[in-house]
Design an enzyme around this catalytic site. Structure first.
Site, PDB file in Angstrom:
ATOM      1  N   TYR A 140       0.839  -1.794  -3.912  1.00  9.67           N
ATOM      2  CA  TYR A 140       0.783  -2.847  -4.955  1.00  9.67           C
ATOM      3  C   TYR A 140      -0.274  -2.706  -6.030  1.00  9.67           C
ATOM      4  O   TYR A 140      -0.545  -3.576  -6.942  1.00  9.67           O
ATOM      5  CB  TYR A 140       0.601  -4.423  -4.395  1.00  9.67           C
ATOM      6  CG  TYR A 140       1.552  -4.586  -2.903  1.00  9.67           C
ATOM      7  CD1 TYR A 140       2.875  -4.962  -3.377  1.00  9.67           C
ATOM      8  CD2 TYR A 140       0.776  -4.747  -1.879  1.00  9.67           C
ATOM      9  CE1 TYR A 140       3.582  -4.969  -2.100  1.00  9.67           C
ATOM     10  CE2 TYR A 140       1.637  -4.737  -0.739  1.00  9.67           C
ATOM     11  CZ  TYR A 140       2.990  -5.246  -0.819  1.00  9.67           C
ATOM     12  OH  TYR A 140       3.710  -5.396   0.325  1.00  9.67           O
TER      13      TYR A 140
ATOM     14  N   CYS B 226      -2.042  13.279   2.872  1.00 10.37           N
ATOM     15  CA  CYS B 226      -1.722  14.010   1.846  1.00 10.37           C
ATOM     16  C   CYS B 226      -0.782  13.646   0.730  1.00 10.37           C
ATOM     17  O   CYS B 226       0.464  13.919   0.574  1.00 10.37           O
ATOM     18  CB  CYS B 226      -1.072  15.309   2.354  1.00 10.37           C
ATOM     19  SG  CYS B 226      -2.043  16.133   3.764  1.00 10.37           S
ATOM     20  N   GLU B 227      -1.316  12.792  -0.101  1.00  6.98           N
ATOM     21  CA  GLU B 227      -0.936  11.894  -1.103  1.00  6.98           C
ATOM     22  C   GLU B 227      -1.678  11.641  -2.032  1.00  6.98           C
ATOM     23  O   GLU B 227      -2.836  11.061  -1.546  1.00  6.98           O
ATOM     24  CB  GLU B 227       0.182  10.764  -0.831  1.00  6.98           C
ATOM     25  CG  GLU B 227       1.291  11.044   0.404  1.00  6.98           C
ATOM     26  CD  GLU B 227       2.489  10.397  -0.067  1.00  6.98           C
ATOM     27  OE1 GLU B 227       2.783   9.962  -1.145  1.00  6.98           O
ATOM     28  OE2 GLU B 227       3.367  10.156   0.804  1.00  6.98           O
TER      29      GLU B 227
ATOM     30  N   GLY C  83       0.864 -17.241   5.993  1.00  8.19           N
ATOM     31  CA  GLY C  83       0.634 -16.178   6.571  1.00  8.19           C
ATOM     32  C   GLY C  83      -0.802 -15.658   5.937  1.00  8.19           C
ATOM     33  O   GLY C  83      -1.848 -15.756   6.692  1.00  8.19           O
ATOM     34  N   ARG C  84      -0.831 -15.285   4.980  1.00  2.69           N
ATOM     35  CA  ARG C  84      -2.070 -14.516   4.282  1.00  2.69           C
ATOM     36  C   ARG C  84      -3.283 -15.498   4.182  1.00  2.69           C
ATOM     37  O   ARG C  84      -4.324 -15.267   4.612  1.00  2.69           O
ATOM     38  CB  ARG C  84      -1.788 -14.093   2.837  1.00  2.69           C
ATOM     39  CG  ARG C  84      -2.846 -13.423   2.135  1.00  2.69           C
ATOM     40  CD  ARG C  84      -2.624 -13.110   0.738  1.00  2.69           C
ATOM     41  NE  ARG C  84      -1.191 -13.002   0.171  1.00  2.69           N
ATOM     42  CZ  ARG C  84      -0.807 -11.585   0.092  1.00  2.69           C
ATOM     43  NH1 ARG C  84      -1.690 -10.623   0.068  1.00  2.69           N
ATOM     44  NH2 ARG C  84       0.517 -11.671  -0.229  1.00  2.69           N
TER      45      ARG C  84
ATOM     46  N   ARG D 224      -1.753  -1.746   1.222  1.00  2.84           N
ATOM     47  CA  ARG D 224      -1.769  -2.502  -0.108  1.00  2.84           C
ATOM     48  C   ARG D 224      -2.115  -1.937  -1.350  1.00  2.84           C
ATOM     49  O   ARG D 224      -1.852  -2.133  -2.462  1.00  2.84           O
ATOM     50  CB  ARG D 224      -2.508  -3.770   0.254  1.00  2.84           C
ATOM     51  CG  ARG D 224      -2.112  -4.587   1.490  1.00  2.84           C
ATOM     52  CD  ARG D 224      -2.444  -5.953   1.580  1.00  2.84           C
ATOM     53  NE  ARG D 224      -1.786  -6.751   0.544  1.00  2.84           N
ATOM     54  CZ  ARG D 224      -2.277  -7.151  -0.631  1.00  2.84           C
ATOM     55  NH1 ARG D 224      -3.531  -6.765  -0.715  1.00  2.84           N
ATOM     56  NH2 ARG D 224      -1.823  -7.950  -1.461  1.00  2.84           N
TER      57      ARG D 224
HETATM   58  N1  LLP Z   1       7.762 -16.966   4.623  1.00  3.21           N
HETATM   59  C1  LLP Z   1       8.841 -16.080   4.177  1.00  3.21           C
HETATM   60  C2  LLP Z   1      10.104 -16.188   4.423  1.00  3.21           C
HETATM   61  C3  LLP Z   1       8.138 -14.793   3.507  1.00  3.21           C
HETATM   62  O1  LLP Z   1       9.103 -13.874   3.302  1.00  3.21           O
HETATM   63  C4  LLP Z   1       6.770 -14.500   3.724  1.00  3.21           C
HETATM   64  C5  LLP Z   1       6.236 -13.413   3.160  1.00  3.21           C
HETATM   65  C6  LLP Z   1       5.975 -15.800   4.106  1.00  3.21           C
HETATM   66  C7  LLP Z   1       6.389 -16.760   4.357  1.00  3.21           C
HETATM   67  C8  LLP Z   1       4.541 -15.605   4.073  1.00  3.21           C
HETATM   68  O2  LLP Z   1       3.910 -15.710   3.021  1.00  3.21           O
HETATM   69  P1  LLP Z   1       2.192 -15.525   2.705  1.00  3.21           P
HETATM   70  O3  LLP Z   1       1.909 -17.022   3.014  1.00  3.21           O
HETATM   71  O4  LLP Z   1       1.598 -14.524   3.513  1.00  3.21           O
HETATM   72  O5  LLP Z   1       2.226 -15.208   1.265  1.00  3.21           O
HETATM   73  N2  LLP Z   1       3.380  -7.216   1.976  1.00  3.21           N
HETATM   74  C9  LLP Z   1       2.708  -8.211   0.918  1.00  3.21           C
HETATM   75  C10 LLP Z   1       3.183  -9.380   1.213  1.00  3.21           C
HETATM   76  C11 LLP Z   1       4.618  -9.645   1.448  1.00  3.21           C
HETATM   77  C12 LLP Z   1       4.963 -10.958   1.877  1.00  3.21           C
HETATM   78  C13 LLP Z   1       6.346 -11.228   2.307  1.00  3.21           C
HETATM   79  N3  LLP Z   1       6.978 -12.485   2.822  1.00  3.21           N
HETATM   80  C14 LLP Z   1       1.371  -8.009   0.551  1.00  3.21           C
HETATM   81  O6  LLP Z   1       0.711  -6.978   1.404  1.00  3.21           O
HETATM   82  O7  LLP Z   1       0.714  -8.510  -0.191  1.00  3.21           O
END
Ligand code: LLP
Length: 420
Positions: free
Chosen positions: A323, A350-351, A282-283, A319
């Site tokens: 985090y 307001c935090e 994803g990222r 983020r």
């Molecule tokens: N597959 C599953 C089952 C997942 O739970 C996730 C992410 C991905 C794929 C994709 O992961 P990536 O390739 O994007 O690392 N909100 C957090 C990230 C949470 C990820 C949750 N699961 C942040 O902003 O860093």
């Protein structure tokens, strides 16, 4: 390659000056690079060309429909984690046969939808869920395609919130229990075993966790094969990290672990299984291809601190607050005046936890200046909320010298149900 670069004093995305965008749409605004997103997808896809594979884009990183359609056209599959994301996938060009559905808490209607649409795999995360999926499919007179999500107890040595493959985490099923699960599933007329899944976590910076998980899953597949249980795919999950300090075109590749290295190190063992390989990034696809543009509202100097108060806040980009994540902040127009100073960049919410950067050395900023919060393409808009009754920002994408609004800024009364 990164799509953001300075031309003279101005910051650009591809061939569009960012202040041309804010002049038209205002701030806060998310800006994405269409070609950067396509490039990163293709890079990851090509890395695995040595084996039958499918890159299932993780919708949770950024589910703007234009981005989804772009990735669907490029041949991506979809990794979804809710009925909402599943419907988005179906509506935006993803064939059901390319959709995998994970999540520890799928509701009955979500499971029904997945079975009805006959998606590629329901990634089952507990023994009880396995039983429920079998019951629902039997009731529907259907056969549910399932994969079991393994919890392989592998540490990615990252942020605890972003670690999902350790025994202590809520995700997946331990190896031995999973084998029993597969054996049980093989006896059920309403289940069809299609694969095995794991996702170790997010922001993975080394190839070793992938190598370990590929070995674990491949051995499991071979073991099951000996028992007469045949799997069609191995899903290695997502997690490829991006370097939040490499934000401009000349800074080099933004991936923290090269997908080609992951492929090189995992394919030898994976090939022995004869399975198709799935990845769920994803990222890495969207993160470096987005920025959040914001306007400085006030400059406030207190005893010992300088606050730069901007019009974007934790509700727009969570983020840093959630985090302690670093996002580079760049001026949209370099003034070249004054010396850098240490400031906190904060929003109007307001935090005291509402900040985009703390103790950051930045060029002098004052009312009216525009800043770009970089690497905000992933988990930016998707984590945004209406906290403090703030409408979510507008989203724009850039395609070479053109830009287009791909989602309008929310409005209080039309989108946010603020009229009782
Ligand atoms: N597959 C599953 C089952 C997942 O739970 C996730 C992410 C991905 C794929 C994709 O992961 P990536 O390739 O994007 O690392 N909100 C957090 C990230 C949470 C990820 C949750 N699961 C942040 O902003 O860093």
């Amino acid at each position: 390659m990164n799509p953001f670069l300075y031309r003279g004093k101005k910051l650009y995305c591809e061939s569009v000056a960012l202040d041309d965008i804010t002049n038209k749409v205002g701030t806060p605004a998310y800006v994405y690079s269409k070609n950067g997103i396509a490039d990163n997808f293709v890079k990851i896809d090509h890395a695995f060309e040595g084996i039958p594979h499918r890159i299932c884009y993780a919708f949770k990183a950024n589910s703007a429909p234009h981005i989804l359609r772009l990735l669907a056209e490029l041949g991506a599959g979809a990794d979804v984690v809710s009925g909402g994301e599943l419907q988005l996938a179906l509506e935006n060009g993803f064939s059901p046969k390319k959709i995998v559905f994970a999540g520890v808490g799928k509701t009955d209607p979500e499971i029904e939808l997945a079975i009805e649409k006959d998606i590629l795999a329901i990634n089952v995360e507990s023994r009880q869920e396995l039983k429920i999926v079998a019951e629902i499919a039997a009731r529907m007179n259907k056969v549910a395609p399932i994969a079991i999500r393994i919890n392989p107890d592998i540490d990615i040595e990252g942020h605890p919130y972003l670690t999902t493959g350790k025994q202590a985490n809520k995700f997946g099923i331990g190896l031995e229990e999973a084998i029993a699960g597969f054996q049980w599933a093989a006896q059920q007329k309403s289940l069809r075993i299609v694969g095995v899944h794991n996702h170790l976590g997010s922001m993975i910076t080394k190839s070793l966790p992938y190598t370990k998980s590929a070995e674990t899953l491949a051995n499991l597949v071979l073991d099951l094969k000996r028992q007469g249980i045949h799997l069609e795919h191995i899903d290695l999950g997502g997690g490829i990290g991006v370097d939040y300090h490499r934000v401009l075109a000349d800074d080099g590749d933004p991936f923290t672990v090269d997908p080609r290295v992951i492929a090189e190190q995992t394919l030898p063992v994976l090939k022995k299984t004869g399975c198709e390989i799935l990845m769920e990034p994803g990222r890495a696809i969207v993160g470096p291809n987005g920025a959040l543009l914001s306007t400085v509202l006030y400059r406030k100097v207190t005893k010992g601190k300088t606050f730069i108060i901007v019009d974007a806040a934790m509700n727009d980009l969570l983020r840093p607050s959630l985090y302690g994540a670093y996002h580079a902040i760049l001026p949209v127009s370099k003034s070249g005046k004054g010396v850098e100073e240490i400031v906190d960049v904060v929003g109007p919410v307001c935090e005291s936890g509402d900040f985009l950067a703390q103790n950051r050395e930045l060029m002098p900023l004052d009312r009216g200046d525009l800043v770009a919060v970089m690497t905000a393409g992933a988990y930016g808009y998707t984590l945004a909320s209406n906290y403090n009754t703030r409408p979510r920002p507008v989203e724009v994408w850039v395609d070479e010298e053109h830009f287009e609004v791909i989602r309008e800024r929310e409005t209080l009364f039309k989108d946010m149900s603020c009229r009782g």
